[in-house]
Design a protein around this motif. Structure first.
Motif, short mmCIF file in Angstrom:
data_model
loop_
_atom_site.label_atom_id
_atom_site.label_comp_id
_atom_site.label_asym_id
_atom_site.label_seq_id
_atom_site.Cartn_x
_atom_site.Cartn_y
_atom_site.Cartn_z
N LYS A 77 0.87 -1.18 0.00
CA LYS A 77 0.00 0.00 0.00
C LYS A 77 0.90 1.22 0.00
CE LYS A 77 -3.87 2.20 2.44
NZ LYS A 77 -4.80 2.08 3.59
N HIS A 78 0.66 2.11 -0.94
CA HIS A 78 1.51 3.29 -1.11
C HIS A 78 0.61 4.48 -1.44
CE1 HIS A 78 4.99 5.61 -1.61
NE2 HIS A 78 5.45 5.17 -2.78
N ASN A 79 0.37 5.33 -0.46
CA ASN A 79 -0.51 6.48 -0.69
C ASN A 79 -0.01 7.76 -0.03
OD1 ASN A 79 -1.01 6.02 2.00
ND2 ASN A 79 -3.20 5.56 1.76
N GLY A 80 1.20 7.75 0.50
CA GLY A 80 1.77 8.95 1.09
C GLY A 80 1.25 9.30 2.47
N ALA A 81 0.26 8.57 2.97
CA ALA A 81 -0.37 8.93 4.24
C ALA A 81 0.59 8.86 5.41
CB ALA A 81 -1.58 8.04 4.50
N ASP A 82 1.52 7.91 5.37
CA ASP A 82 2.48 7.74 6.47
C ASP A 82 3.86 8.30 6.14
OD1 ASP A 82 0.48 6.39 7.89
OD2 ASP A 82 1.05 4.46 7.02
N GLY A 83 4.00 8.82 4.92
CA GLY A 83 5.31 9.31 4.51
C GLY A 83 6.36 8.22 4.45
N LEU A 84 5.94 6.99 4.15
CA LEU A 84 6.85 5.85 4.18
C LEU A 84 7.84 5.91 3.01
CD1 LEU A 84 7.48 3.18 5.66
CD2 LEU A 84 5.94 2.04 4.05
N ASP A 85 9.09 5.72 3.31
CA ASP A 85 10.16 5.72 2.31
C ASP A 85 10.31 4.30 1.74
OD1 ASP A 85 12.37 6.09 0.75
OD2 ASP A 85 13.73 6.63 2.39
N PHE A 86 10.15 4.14 0.44
CA PHE A 86 10.27 2.84 -0.21
C PHE A 86 11.65 2.63 -0.82
CE2 PHE A 86 5.80 2.92 0.40
CZ PHE A 86 5.32 1.63 0.27
N ASP A 87 12.56 3.55 -0.58
CA ASP A 87 13.94 3.40 -1.04
C ASP A 87 14.70 2.62 0.03
OD1 ASP A 87 16.32 3.58 -2.33
OD2 ASP A 87 16.56 5.74 -2.10
N ARG A 88 14.63 1.29 -0.05
CA ARG A 88 15.12 0.40 1.00
C ARG A 88 16.12 -0.63 0.49
NH1 ARG A 88 12.30 1.00 6.17
NH2 ARG A 88 10.75 2.65 5.77
N MET A 89 16.81 -1.25 1.44
CA MET A 89 17.78 -2.29 1.13
C MET A 89 17.09 -3.65 0.91
SD MET A 89 20.69 -0.76 1.11
CE MET A 89 21.70 0.55 1.82
N TRP A 90 17.87 -4.61 0.42
CA TRP A 90 17.35 -5.93 0.08
C TRP A 90 16.66 -6.62 1.25
CZ3 TRP A 90 16.04 -8.74 -3.92
CH2 TRP A 90 15.90 -10.11 -3.77
N LYS A 91 17.32 -6.68 2.40
CA LYS A 91 16.74 -7.39 3.54
C LYS A 91 15.42 -6.78 3.98
CE LYS A 91 19.38 -10.88 4.36
NZ LYS A 91 18.80 -12.26 4.22
N GLU A 92 15.30 -5.47 3.85
CA GLU A 92 14.03 -4.82 4.22
C GLU A 92 12.93 -5.22 3.25
OE1 GLU A 92 14.76 -0.58 6.05
OE2 GLU A 92 16.19 -0.91 4.42
N TYR A 93 13.24 -5.26 1.96
CA TYR A 93 12.23 -5.71 1.00
C TYR A 93 11.93 -7.19 1.16
CZ TYR A 93 11.20 -1.60 -1.80
OH TYR A 93 10.71 -0.39 -2.22
#
Length: 263
Positions: A77-93
């Protein structure tokens, strides 16, 4: 006891049992996936449930969206509501990040487990919307991803929907077809940028670094639902956008949601 006090007591008891029920449903395994939970009780409500897919050796919580026709397991889910950063490392994904009730990425290892169930074929449904209130969807059936050794290779079946097959890209443009691509992050590049990739006369070594996201890139492809979320009027003509260009070319989406549906 006055009528008002009695009402307050009943209200507190009701809230307690609702809270207990919510806690229990997120602590005890309820089914293989959200579709299975709905099949067992088709009046159940949307929320967080613990599941254990067939063949999996572990259980985990997911957000289930319960519709009138079945249960959908939310994997992104990606809608900006939480300001979540999706620029992540492999283990996080691989392991997931964010909040299940808000913006999040469930995790590749969990998505893999969900798509490997015996006699429970999975379908991917992508719901998306723009900043003008319009919505569209894309479905791929069957859908599954490879294991960690394949870097969770994308294996999407037949397309249907109103948003276009952005995974397929433009047949006349090399590097836009993402079908069969492995998942790639900035520290785990499997995007076929060898020795480099080229976009708009810009050369770079990594799609994930260039587009600020982990995704099934292929030199680098067209779609990128984990891109950078942007609001109007600065939501057009960014390569790093939340992108599904067969529906909204050159425009960042307001939201995207990715579901797995099982039958």
């Amino acid at each position: 006891m006055t009528t008002m006090n009695l009402f307050r007591c009943l209200l507190l008891v009701s809230l307690y049992f609702q809270k207990t029920k919510s806690y229990d449903q997120s602590q005890k395994v309820q089914g293989y996936d959200c579709s299975d939970i709905w099949e067992r009780d088709n009046v159940t409500t949307s929320g967080i449930y613990k599941i254990k897919p067939q063949l999996a050796t572990f259980s985990f919580p997911v957000f289930c969206e319960m519709t009138k026709n079945g249960g959908w397991t939310l994997i992104q889910k990606h809608n900006g509501a939480d300001g979540l950063d999706f620029d992540r490392m492999w283990k996080e994904y691989e392991n997931g990040f964010g909040k299940l009730q808000g913006e999040h990425w469930l995790g590749l290892r969990y998505i893999y487990a969900l798509t490997q169930q015996k006699n429970r074929p999975s379908k991917l449904r992508i719901s998306m919307g723009d900043f003008n209130g319009r919505e569209a969807y894309a479905e791929y059936s069957p859908f599954h991803i490879g294991n960690a050794k394949t870097s969770y290779k994308l294996l999407a079946g037949n397309y249907s929907g109103t948003a276009g097959d952005a995974f397929l890209g433009d047949a006349e443009v090399n590097g836009t077809n993402q079908h069969g691509s492995s998942f790639s992050t900035c520290d785990h590049a499997t995007d076929n940028c060898h020795p480099q990739c080229l976009s708009h006369d810009i050369m770079f070594l990594s799609c994930s670094e260039q587009f600020s996201a982990g995704w099934w890139f292929n030199q680098c492809g067209a779609a990128n639902l984990n891109g950078v979320w942007r609001t109007p009027p600065r939501h057009r003509y960014w390569d790093t956008s939340v992108s599904w260009p067969t529906w909204k070319p050159n425009e960042s989406l307001k939201f995207s949601k990715m579901y797995l549906i099982h039958s």
